[in-house]
Design an enzyme around this catalytic site. Sequence first.
Site, PDB file in Angstrom:
ATOM      1  N   GLU A 182     -64.990 -21.533 -24.807  1.00  0.00           N
ATOM      2  CA  GLU A 182     -64.772 -20.435 -25.756  1.00  0.00           C
ATOM      3  C   GLU A 182     -64.809 -20.874 -27.213  1.00  0.00           C
ATOM      4  OE1 GLU A 182     -61.561 -17.734 -24.534  1.00  0.00           O
ATOM      5  OE2 GLU A 182     -61.637 -18.728 -22.595  1.00  0.00           O
ATOM      6  N   GLU A 222     -56.428 -27.449 -19.338  1.00  0.00           N
ATOM      7  CA  GLU A 222     -55.968 -26.063 -19.440  1.00  0.00           C
ATOM      8  C   GLU A 222     -55.083 -25.695 -18.244  1.00  0.00           C
ATOM      9  OE1 GLU A 222     -59.224 -23.353 -18.854  1.00  0.00           O
ATOM     10  OE2 GLU A 222     -58.135 -21.677 -19.749  1.00  0.00           O
TER      11      GLU A 222
END
Length: 872
Positions: free
Chosen positions: A480, A763
């Site tokens: 992202e 993450e």
Amino acid sequence: MYRIYDLQCNNMPFPQGIDDAKPTFSWKLDSDQQDTYQVSYRLRVYLEECMVWDTGFIKSDKTFDIPYQGEKLKSGQLYFWEAESINNYGEKASSTTAKWQTGNIESRWLMKWISTGEARKEIVDCVSAEAIFAGAVKSLDKPEEVLDSPVYFRKEIGIEKEVKHAVAFATAKGIYDLQIDGQSVSHLFAPEYTSYNKHLEYQTYDVTKLLTPGRHGIGVILADGWYTGKIGLMGVGNQYGERNSFYLQIEVTYTDGTKELLGTDESFKWSYGGYRYSDLFVGEYYVQAKELTGYSKTGFDDSSWKQVVASVGGFDILQGQSITPARVVKKIVPEILCTPKGEVVLDAGANIVGFTRYEGPCEEEVEISFEHSEVLDQNGNFQQNILGQHKNQKDRILPNKTGIITYKPKFTFHGFRYVLLEGIKDPKAEDFEIWVIDGGLERTGSFVTSNEDINQLQENIYRSQQGNMLFVPTDCPQRERAGWTGDMQVYAPTATFNMDVLAFLKRWLKDMRLEQKMDGQIPNVIPAIDSNKYIDGEGQDEVSSAGWGDACVIVPYRLYQAYQSKEVLKDNFQMMCRWMDYVESKVSQEGLWDTGFHFGDWLIPSIMKATGNPMETAMKTKEEVASAMYAYTTEIMIDICNVLGEKKRAEHYLALNQKTRTSFSIKYISSDGRMRNDLQGLYVLALGMRLVDEHKRQACVRHLVNLVHENDDCLDTGFLSVPFLLETLYEEGEKELAYTLLFQKKSPSWLYAVTKGATTIWENWEAIRPDGTRTNSSYNHFAFGCVGEFMYKHIGGLEAVEAGYRKIKIAPDINCGLDWAKTSYVSRYGEISIDWDKKSGKLEVKLPPNTSGEIWWNGKTMEIGNGRYLLK
Ligand code: BGC
């Protein structure tokens, strides 16, 4: 010896092209005497040997944020400055000379934007975020069929006389490479990434040496970058406009005193060239046969090139580059692996951000490609882990002749450790270099202990910060690359320890202010990306979430605590108040924020394991989390208002805070201290944010402790609670359990990733599952690195008790389970070091001039001044 060092202007060692009329100055001090204090200072600023400001000796202990008050600054100049400091022993320290370069101070914009006039293609995705995360979306098959090519611009100019000084101001809607006579003069990925339609930065380059009398070629390649590129999770292009354009203004002063203005206008021409496409995310395709060799030199035949479209306007949003430009920080010669499947893969040795350079053999018309990924699969084969339809992360070269080719990508970068090679026969490691890039931020904190796993964790945290504090603070550097506010918020304290992030985050906060909605909302991603509506839900009025939008309060506050910058609080105060008013309009009569969508305690491991769906964590926890965040931010606002002398507002937040805390305890915590929702993270937030009534507190702590034990002594906290987990246990008398979690190696835990060979922070706690499966999540998300704060506070023993580390608490926990720890932190005052060793019982501390401290050691507390202290 008394020493003055590390001079900074606008919080950077050498700002290039800043256009503030009153930049600020700072320096650091060092002394080998105890209790040293600055009693006066003097600053002198020069332009071409002429002094333009001399403060004379001023009685003051100030060493930072001193605004320029000399003669009016001129555009595009190199200013030099020096500082002197006299201390309470009468010693004088003189600095070496520092410099800064001014931008277009007068904001005179006299040239024109140039473009092809054609719109770039927008590939509208019909994919959902769920489908992306489920891995159901394939990356682009043939990017060349859908992506546009970077554009080349050129023109020749004549310089008739001897040049005394020439400065170029350049910027783009897109990213550019500017060349004069074949030599690149621009920064990496200039003009970087900001909220383009509200704040676009330009760069300043001194081109005096290049513009000798005679003819010169000016050439530019302009690529999509963030402006029209396929950015964000959804990868929809044209987020800030449809047309890329470029602007150049060169101001020449001749030795005879005359001046001339050159730059972009209708006289430039354009063409496509060697890059078939070059997208920040997708990758780059270089077709050698199409290369326009010599396009930026004189004598190039541009007769077939087209006329540009020129336009003016939009200059009011221009600002000189306000952070240190990105740089190549390291070049790694990779190892070459041959996988069980027979693939040839480069291994950079660590998960980094950058690109691959190749200089080696090629064959005519045989495509060479480099595909980037963060992991190999369980069997050691290449695995593409980057999700999304525009995340090919593949750079390609099509040579037009057999021989040696030299190539490195120009307008793309990747987050990767492994590179799958195709099209090279018998590749040799020495033909490759992995170029690591970063945001040029100074390292300020280091932390080494007797435990190798903890040291690796610290290095992983640092590496993730390095890869994500690039242009804007991003969630991750591959999938992202977006300025998710929640990620920055949870990580802020650790960020300020590891690096000097002041200038960097100030720029990001400027964009946050600019992106704030009329109703006070702060978009979840800054710079805002319109296509995020596909995530938030189209037509939805709410674009912010508790814990994410709250970054507008928390991040400036953390910066104030670390850097004592009142200015950050002042600059952002209005934004904070407007955000708080917005939240106030959403909370119930009882002060609970029980409306709207929130990401909640995002990514709780047990829920992720059971459902695989992060939205479940959001739905299950959003109400408690939003209300807790509201109590937390009202409390921070009280402090901020007090610092800024906003008494009335402080009272207002105090009343709100009390109401929310009382209601929270009544509604969500039963009389036996159990939370309505029996999740570790919610107990942690309730306790850590002081939302539990005193009579329920002990029981509440017990429940949390039991939950941890029931979970095999592993954490089960999400995004927003994890920064408070260890500190809460520690403060509630459960120190041992806090350390059990820190040193835990079973999943989920910080060291689990270390045992799996992680070189960055993941993450997901189980990005690599215990059975060895590699998931396709991000392997480079700094958020969970927030544990750094606990480590340097309790193991390192470093804590600021007054903003900016003016007063420092030194309280290393000798019973943390380690033998020794060495911590060093370069504060705004100077370097602090703490070095302890359990066996010898030694504690060595050094504090910089102008500070004082309190030492907590061997059960005793001791007030100290600054200097060196050795305790046994
Ligand atoms: C990002 C996060 C972000 C989150 C919002 C993710 O896709 O990578 O780090 O904060 O969305 O919940």
